[in-house]
Design a protein around this motif. Structure first.
Motif, mmCIF file in Angstrom:
data_model
loop_
_atom_site.group_PDB
_atom_site.id
_atom_site.type_symbol
_atom_site.label_atom_id
_atom_site.label_comp_id
_atom_site.label_asym_id
_atom_site.label_seq_id
_atom_site.Cartn_x
_atom_site.Cartn_y
_atom_site.Cartn_z
ATOM 1 N N UNK A 165 33.892 52.671 89.658
ATOM 2 C CA UNK A 165 32.870 53.322 88.840
ATOM 3 C C UNK A 165 32.999 52.893 87.386
ATOM 4 N N UNK A 166 34.250 52.802 86.885
ATOM 5 C CA UNK A 166 34.479 52.367 85.509
ATOM 6 C C UNK A 166 34.014 50.928 85.303
ATOM 7 N N UNK A 167 34.415 50.042 86.206
ATOM 8 C CA UNK A 167 34.020 48.644 86.091
ATOM 9 C C UNK A 167 32.507 48.500 86.241
ATOM 10 N N UNK A 168 31.930 49.241 87.186
ATOM 11 C CA UNK A 168 30.486 49.182 87.381
ATOM 12 C C UNK A 168 29.733 49.674 86.159
ATOM 13 N N UNK A 169 30.239 50.751 85.521
ATOM 14 C CA UNK A 169 29.598 51.267 84.311
ATOM 15 C C UNK A 169 29.687 50.255 83.175
ATOM 16 N N UNK A 170 30.826 49.571 83.086
ATOM 17 C CA UNK A 170 31.000 48.540 82.058
ATOM 18 C C UNK A 170 30.026 47.391 82.283
ATOM 19 N N UNK A 171 29.952 46.928 83.525
ATOM 20 C CA UNK A 171 29.029 45.835 83.835
ATOM 21 C C UNK A 171 27.581 46.238 83.561
ATOM 22 N N UNK A 172 27.233 47.483 83.914
ATOM 23 C CA UNK A 172 25.864 47.950 83.685
ATOM 24 C C UNK A 172 25.532 47.966 82.203
ATOM 25 N N UNK A 173 26.508 48.394 81.368
ATOM 26 C CA UNK A 173 26.279 48.417 79.924
ATOM 27 C C UNK A 173 26.139 47.008 79.361
ATOM 28 N N UNK A 174 26.990 46.093 79.840
ATOM 29 C CA UNK A 174 26.958 44.712 79.357
ATOM 30 C C UNK A 174 25.687 43.992 79.804
ATOM 31 N N UNK A 175 25.261 44.280 81.037
ATOM 32 C CA UNK A 175 24.122 43.569 81.628
ATOM 33 C C UNK A 175 22.815 44.335 81.509
ATOM 34 N N UNK A 176 22.808 45.415 80.720
ATOM 35 C CA UNK A 176 21.611 46.251 80.580
ATOM 36 C C UNK A 176 20.405 45.407 80.176
ATOM 37 N N UNK A 177 19.288 45.669 80.830
ATOM 38 C CA UNK A 177 18.071 44.922 80.551
ATOM 39 C C UNK A 177 17.799 43.792 81.520
ATOM 40 N N UNK A 178 18.808 43.435 82.321
ATOM 41 C CA UNK A 178 18.639 42.375 83.316
ATOM 42 C C UNK A 178 18.899 42.969 84.698
ATOM 43 N N UNK A 179 17.838 43.396 85.367
ATOM 44 C CA UNK A 179 17.987 44.101 86.644
ATOM 45 C C UNK A 179 18.688 43.242 87.685
#
Length: 420
Positions: A165-179
């Motif tokens: 969940x932590x890694x996924x949240x980090x990736x989501x924040x970094x990759x935000x805007x690119x579905x």
């Protein structure tokens, strides 16, 4: 004849599992949960809010509800198929890797889809695939890990859920805007980690003729374990299901809580979830480490489940009345501590009450329904709860109900008589 001569020889302890296997199992667990939980916790709610902003809570329930059905079918079905697989590659390897590849394909559909029905179809495929992997992964604990290591290894594997969940949240924040990248990158990591386990795993095929032919009758029997013959297994399923219902209230709806109560938007909510996840992970690491070690040393599982359920409930009660993001973060720390203790003993307790070691994957698949189903069932139940009082933001009632359910689940573990 001396007393020593009349004493039966002590049964030799089963050798410890090699470290490389434990590491590979942990990484595969991390990858599989990264693939399936990142959408549940962060990216699916963002994607749905982008497509249906005026009806996001109900639309999320529609998408995730299909996952409830697929989790219900997929976990025990693929577990039973894995138990019976006679491939020269072994009985676990084909399902481990094949499931992840199917899940990857489903998440690509989610990333590229532009409507709720397309998202629903892609999520159904992803749930079916990843649940095939998860049912097989959990069977490796009784398959490959001796009893004296199961508490420790269960704690490590349980920790991977929150690391995911932590890694996924980090990736989501970094990759935000690119579905596309938000869904594809976690899934690609999942495929890679499971492939590593497949390479390291010493697997064996099922013995031909050992199992009855797998017909429709056997398929239906896959979903049933007689509670009269195996009451401990049945009570543990009910306890596990209720505790995971409480946990799922946070993992599934924290994004919309931050948006509706604390003023976040779909563009920056991933950052808020990342901060909360970092805080909860601190508590989770402490709880999981201490819980796993103490559980193995004392040989007890139930007291840890009981205590963890009350700590989780306390966190949910604080979230239900939180009026600031800072208070929410304090609750996240407590939530992580309770979740960590629970995850440290969850799998170990499950393996202690398995009805039949020969059907480990099937039975662990049935057990997995108890933690997979709430992830999809909570959104179905949450939509009408959130609407009570007008609007769709009665989060106080949702988290209050979650706390009550978590306490009930922890109390029911006392009905498990065959474990301490």
């Amino acid at each position: 004849m001396t007393t020593a001569q009349t004493q039966p020889a002590a049964k030799p302890a089963q050798p410890d599992a090699p470290t490389r296997l434990i590491v590979a199992m942990a990484l595969a667990q991390l990858g599989a949960y990264l693939t399936i939980l990142t959408p549940v916790v962060v990216t699916m709610s963002i994607r749905v809010a982008e497509i249906a902003p005026d009806d996001k809570a109900a639309a999320l329930g529609t998408v995730l509800s299909v996952g409830a059905v697929l989790a219900l079918i997929g976990n025990p079905l693929f577990g039973a198929m894995s138990d019976r697989t006679t491939s020269r590659l072994g009985r676990r390897r084909p399902w481990l890797l094949g499931g992840m590849l199917l899940g990857f394909a489903g998440l690509l559909i989610v990333a590229l889809g532009g409507s709720v029905p397309v998202l629903t179809a892609g999520w159904a495929l992803a749930q079916l695939g990843v649940n095939a992997t998860l049912s097989t992964l959990t069977a490796l604990l009784p398959d490959q890990i001796p009893a004296q290591q199961r508490g420790k290894v269960s704690g490590i594997l349980g920790l991977m859920t929150s690391v995911a969940i932590l890694l996924g949240s980090t990736l989501a924040a970094v990759l935000a805007g690119n579905a596309l990248l938000m869904f594809a990158v976690p899934a690609a990591i999942g495929v890679a980690t499971v492939a590593l386990l497949v390479v390291i795993l010493k697997d064996r095929p099922a013995e031909k003729g050992h199992f009855a032919p797998y017909r429709f009758r056997e398929f239906l029997a896959t979903f049933y374990v007689n509670p009269r013959k195996h009451p401990d297994f049945a009570w543990n399923i009910v306890s596990r299901f209720l505790i995971w219902m409480g946990l799922a209230c946070v993992t599934t709806y924290q994004a919309y809580l931050l948006i509706d109560r604390f003023g976040y938007t779909t563009d920056d909510v991933a950052n808020g979830i990342l901060v909360a996840t970092l805080i909860s992970t601190v508590g989770l690491v402490a709880g999981s480490t201490a819980g796993g070690i103490l559980s193995d040393r004392t040989g007890r599982r139930k007291p840890f489940v009981l205590g963890a359920g009350f700590v989780i409930a306390a966190a949910l009660l604080i979230i239900s009345v939180a009026d600031s993001f800072a208070v929410f973060l304090g609750a996240a720390l407590i939530f992580g501590l309770g979740q960590g203790v629970y995850l440290a003993v969850d799998l170990a307790l499950a393996t202690d009450v398995l009805p039949n070691p020969d059907d480990a994957a099937k039975d662990m698949g049935v057990m997995n329904i108890a933690n997979a189903l709430p992830q999809s069932l909570v959104p179905i139940l949450a939509a009408p709860i959130l609407a009570i009082g007008g609007g769709d933001s009665n989060y106080g009632l949702l988290f209050l109900i979650g706390a009550i359910v978590a306490v009930a689940g922890s109390l029911l573990v006392r009905m498990v008589r065959g474990a301490r």
